[in-house]
Design an enzyme around this catalytic site. Structure first.
Site, PDB file in Angstrom:
ATOM      1  CD  GLU A 154      52.527  81.173  31.500  1.00 21.17           C
ATOM      2  OE1 GLU A 154      52.962  80.944  30.347  1.00 21.17           O
ATOM      3  OE2 GLU A 154      53.254  81.414  32.484  1.00 21.17           O
ATOM      4  CG  HIS A 174      57.548  86.736  32.015  1.00 20.89           C
ATOM      5  ND1 HIS A 174      57.736  85.402  32.282  1.00 20.89           N
ATOM      6  CD2 HIS A 174      57.820  87.385  33.179  1.00 20.89           C
ATOM      7  CE1 HIS A 174      58.097  85.248  33.551  1.00 20.89           C
ATOM      8  NE2 HIS A 174      58.158  86.437  34.108  1.00 20.89           N
ATOM      9  CG  ASP A 225      57.938  84.370  28.791  1.00 19.99           C
ATOM     10  OD1 ASP A 225      59.017  84.637  29.351  1.00 19.99           O
ATOM     11  OD2 ASP A 225      56.860  84.280  29.410  1.00 19.99           O
TER      12      ASP A 225
END
Length: 349
Positions: free
Chosen positions: A120, A188, A198
């Protein structure tokens, strides 16, 4: 009477003595011994849990990103904040399954959490230029409502340079550790195009490829050849979709129309490989890019297969004996490589 009692007492002593003798004559090894586990032998037939690396943006600021990713529900293996001095935060061990990808569909895999590492990156995603009331939405046509999904490139937010440097460093380590293929480093949106956008079209995939030799990118010569061969004009929609499915976008509907779902998959592809024009609409440029990527994958797989065959030959038991005893010349290996003659089966059979 006393004599009778003595007799009974003697009988009891005899019985007790017999029982004790029986116990003494039973085998000493009454308890089961736990079996031993040996690691003497090893099988080469296995693979690592990690096959994919999935990149995300958090759509939150630094503090909220950390709070969410260390709370219940969603998780990732690593977090990269916007603060240059912050370290790469490792939140979950690589061997554990993080909950970062959700429902997925890529290369016919529907649970990529099981076989991936999630990274992330703190980034707010994109700017909502305008919000609509329910009344305004009711007045819109179906096409107008669908087009709201396709956020334009300029509305996305740039990543920090320090973040990209950290991503590159981390990816280098993970690629080496788990032997990750270049085409298995994904966003993603690549694996969940119906739900996610994303890391978005401003994530610098090409920069990672050009500066760090990380990930997948097409060869420009292939792209140019495909762009100018006029195949796009002759191809059916279904034929075009097959190229995307071939690369791994198995969420692409197999029908013969560019419907809303098909455009979402194409938008995810464009966000990764054709970032200057992300709109979900098929054109010759997108078609040339996906064909060039498939050509690149084909060559990479052929090179890997040749390397495996050559490695097998040079490390085979019989081959080593022959070479070490000068039964055959080492030049034979060079001849095999140049002529690409398949002799693998003759060695093992």
């Amino acid at each position: 009477m006393f004599k009778l009692i003595n007799i009974i007492f003697l009988l009891l002593i005899t019985l007790i003595s017999c029982n004790e003798n029986k116990v003494n004559h039973t085998p000493i090894r009454q308890k089961k011994v736990a079996p031993r586990i040996s690691t003497l032998y090893k099988s080469p037939s296995y693979n690592l849990r990690v096959k994919y690396i999935i990149l995300h943006y958090t759509a939150l600021n630094d503090d909220l990103s950390l709070k969410v990713l260390t709370g219940p529900g969603v998780s990732s293996h690593y977090l990269i904040t916007t603060r240059e001095d912050d370290p790469i935060l490792k939140l979950i061990d690589d061997d554990f399954r993080a909950w970062h990808a959700g429902v997925t569909d890529f290369d016919n895999r529907h649970s990529i959490n099981d076989s991936s590492i999630g990274i992330e990156i703190v980034n707010l995603g994109f700017i909502e230029r305008k919000t609509y009331t329910r009344r305004q939405l009711r007045r819109m046509s179906k096409t107008q409502i669908e087009n709201l999904f396709f956020t334009p490139y300029e509305d996305y937010i740039e990543f920090e340079d320090s973040q990209i440097e950290k991503v590159a460093y981390l990816l280098k380590r993970l690629i080496k550790k788990y032997n990750i293929k270049p085409y298995d480093i994904l966003g993603h949106s690549d694996v969940a195009p119906f739900r996610k956008k994303d890391p978005g079209p401003k994530f610098p995939w090409k920069r990672l490829y050009d500066e760090y030799n990380i990930g997948m990118w097409y060869d420009y010569d292939d792209y140019t050849n495909f762009l100018n061969d006029n195949k796009f004009k002759r191809a059916s929609i279904k034929d075009i979709k097959e190229e995307f499915i071939k690369y791994g976008y198995t969420s692409m509907p197999t029908n013969n129309i560019w419907d809303y779902e098909s455009r979402k998959v194409l938008y995810a592809f464009q966000s990764h490989f054709r970032q200057d024009k992300v709109n979900g609409n098929i054109d010759n440029d997108s078609y040339a890019v996906i064909r060039a990527l498939n050509e690149k994958v084909r060559r990479l797989n052929e090179e890997e297969q040749r390397a495996l065959e050559n490695n097998f030959l040079t490390n085979t038991f019989y081959t080593n004996i022959f070479l070490s005893n000068y039964i055959v010349s080492s030049n034979w290996m060079d001849i095999h490589t140049r002529t690409n003659v398949k002799v693998t089966n003759t060695v093992i059979e």
